[in-house]
Motif scaffolding. Sequence first.
Motif, mmCIF file in Angstrom:
data_model
loop_
_atom_site.group_PDB
_atom_site.id
_atom_site.type_symbol
_atom_site.label_atom_id
_atom_site.label_comp_id
_atom_site.label_asym_id
_atom_site.label_seq_id
_atom_site.Cartn_x
_atom_site.Cartn_y
_atom_site.Cartn_z
ATOM 1 N N ILE A 37 16.830 -48.788 124.176
ATOM 2 C CA ILE A 37 18.156 -49.341 123.895
ATOM 3 C C ILE A 37 18.718 -48.794 122.575
ATOM 4 C CG2 ILE A 37 17.780 -51.424 125.254
ATOM 5 C CD1 ILE A 37 17.393 -52.907 122.499
ATOM 6 N N PHE A 78 9.395 -55.127 129.389
ATOM 7 C CA PHE A 78 9.323 -56.015 130.557
ATOM 8 C C PHE A 78 8.028 -55.785 131.324
ATOM 9 C CE2 PHE A 78 13.717 -54.814 129.782
ATOM 10 C CZ PHE A 78 14.324 -56.056 129.659
ATOM 11 N N GLU A 136 13.553 -52.539 124.774
ATOM 12 C CA GLU A 136 13.248 -53.823 125.395
ATOM 13 C C GLU A 136 12.021 -53.602 126.263
ATOM 14 O OE1 GLU A 136 14.761 -56.691 124.977
ATOM 15 O OE2 GLU A 136 16.715 -56.140 124.154
ATOM 16 N N SER A 142 10.717 -60.618 130.999
ATOM 17 C CA SER A 142 10.519 -60.381 129.568
ATOM 18 C C SER A 142 9.241 -61.086 129.126
ATOM 19 C CB SER A 142 11.727 -60.885 128.776
ATOM 20 O OG SER A 142 11.941 -62.250 129.019
ATOM 21 N N PHE A 166 22.011 -50.392 120.983
ATOM 22 C CA PHE A 166 21.537 -51.513 120.160
ATOM 23 C C PHE A 166 22.682 -52.212 119.432
ATOM 24 C CE2 PHE A 166 19.870 -53.422 116.284
ATOM 25 C CZ PHE A 166 19.023 -54.359 116.847
ATOM 26 N N VAL A 207 9.037 -53.177 119.715
ATOM 27 C CA VAL A 207 8.903 -52.740 121.110
ATOM 28 C C VAL A 207 9.196 -51.244 121.202
ATOM 29 C CG1 VAL A 207 9.721 -53.066 123.479
ATOM 30 C CG2 VAL A 207 9.440 -55.046 121.982
ATOM 31 N N TYR A 226 14.567 -48.214 119.246
ATOM 32 C CA TYR A 226 14.727 -49.599 119.729
ATOM 33 C C TYR A 226 14.479 -49.630 121.229
ATOM 34 C CZ TYR A 226 17.365 -50.491 115.378
ATOM 35 O OH TYR A 226 17.749 -50.628 114.083
ATOM 36 N N VAL A 276 16.350 -59.825 115.785
ATOM 37 C CA VAL A 276 16.543 -58.997 116.974
ATOM 38 C C VAL A 276 16.183 -57.546 116.672
ATOM 39 C CG1 VAL A 276 18.281 -58.102 118.575
ATOM 40 C CG2 VAL A 276 18.204 -60.542 118.056
ATOM 41 N N ARG A 278 12.340 -57.177 116.357
ATOM 42 C CA ARG A 278 11.699 -57.208 117.685
ATOM 43 C C ARG A 278 11.948 -55.899 118.440
ATOM 44 N NH1 ARG A 278 7.924 -58.352 121.208
ATOM 45 N NH2 ARG A 278 8.695 -58.693 123.302
ATOM 46 N N ALA A 279 13.185 -55.416 118.440
ATOM 47 C CA ALA A 279 13.515 -54.182 119.162
ATOM 48 C C ALA A 279 12.802 -52.972 118.556
ATOM 49 C CB ALA A 279 15.024 -53.966 119.175
ATOM 50 N N LYS A 302 24.544 -54.376 121.760
ATOM 51 C CA LYS A 302 23.753 -55.571 122.050
ATOM 52 C C LYS A 302 23.974 -56.619 120.961
ATOM 53 C CE LYS A 302 19.078 -57.348 122.171
ATOM 54 N NZ LYS A 302 17.782 -57.214 122.776
#
Length: 161
Positions: free
Chosen positions: A115, A160, A158, A105, A119, A148, A156, A141, A144-145, A122
């Motif tokens: 996601i 990497f 994540e 991450s 979501f 990204v 939404y 959260v 941020r989602a 999560k």
Amino acid sequence: MRAAAEILGVASVTFLGELDGFLEVTPETRRKVTREVRRIRPHVIVAPDPSRLWYGGGYINHSDHKAAGTLALSAVMPDAPTRVMFQELEDEGLEPYEVPNLYLSMDEPDTFVDITDTFELKLKALLAHASQVGPDVEERVAERARAVGEQAGCEYAEGFK
């Protein structure tokens, strides 16, 4: 942790006995992580980027997160796949294993996971992990989602490396 794992449908959780706030990269912690990688033989390891010292202008990265990232990297190479590392694990029947995928991450991702459909799950799992959340966790959260997700072309995501 167990409540969050149950919400997510995780079959098992293994604790390595390290105290929160005091995780260090030592031969013993490397052996513990390597033992689990060789035992579970995961297709993917997701870990924090150990080189990340801070997030934006308001959060200094936790020392445990840096150590966990370094332990994951050490397990991926050289510890889990190399016979010369922790040879005593072979006596336990734990053969070397090469992890095929490592996702770190970070702020500059090159790999994205949509996601959107999961979501809410999560958030529910995160809220169940009560010791790790603050008062505005849902808002942070989601923000941020979404950010990204914009990079990934979905609602939404994540990200990497």
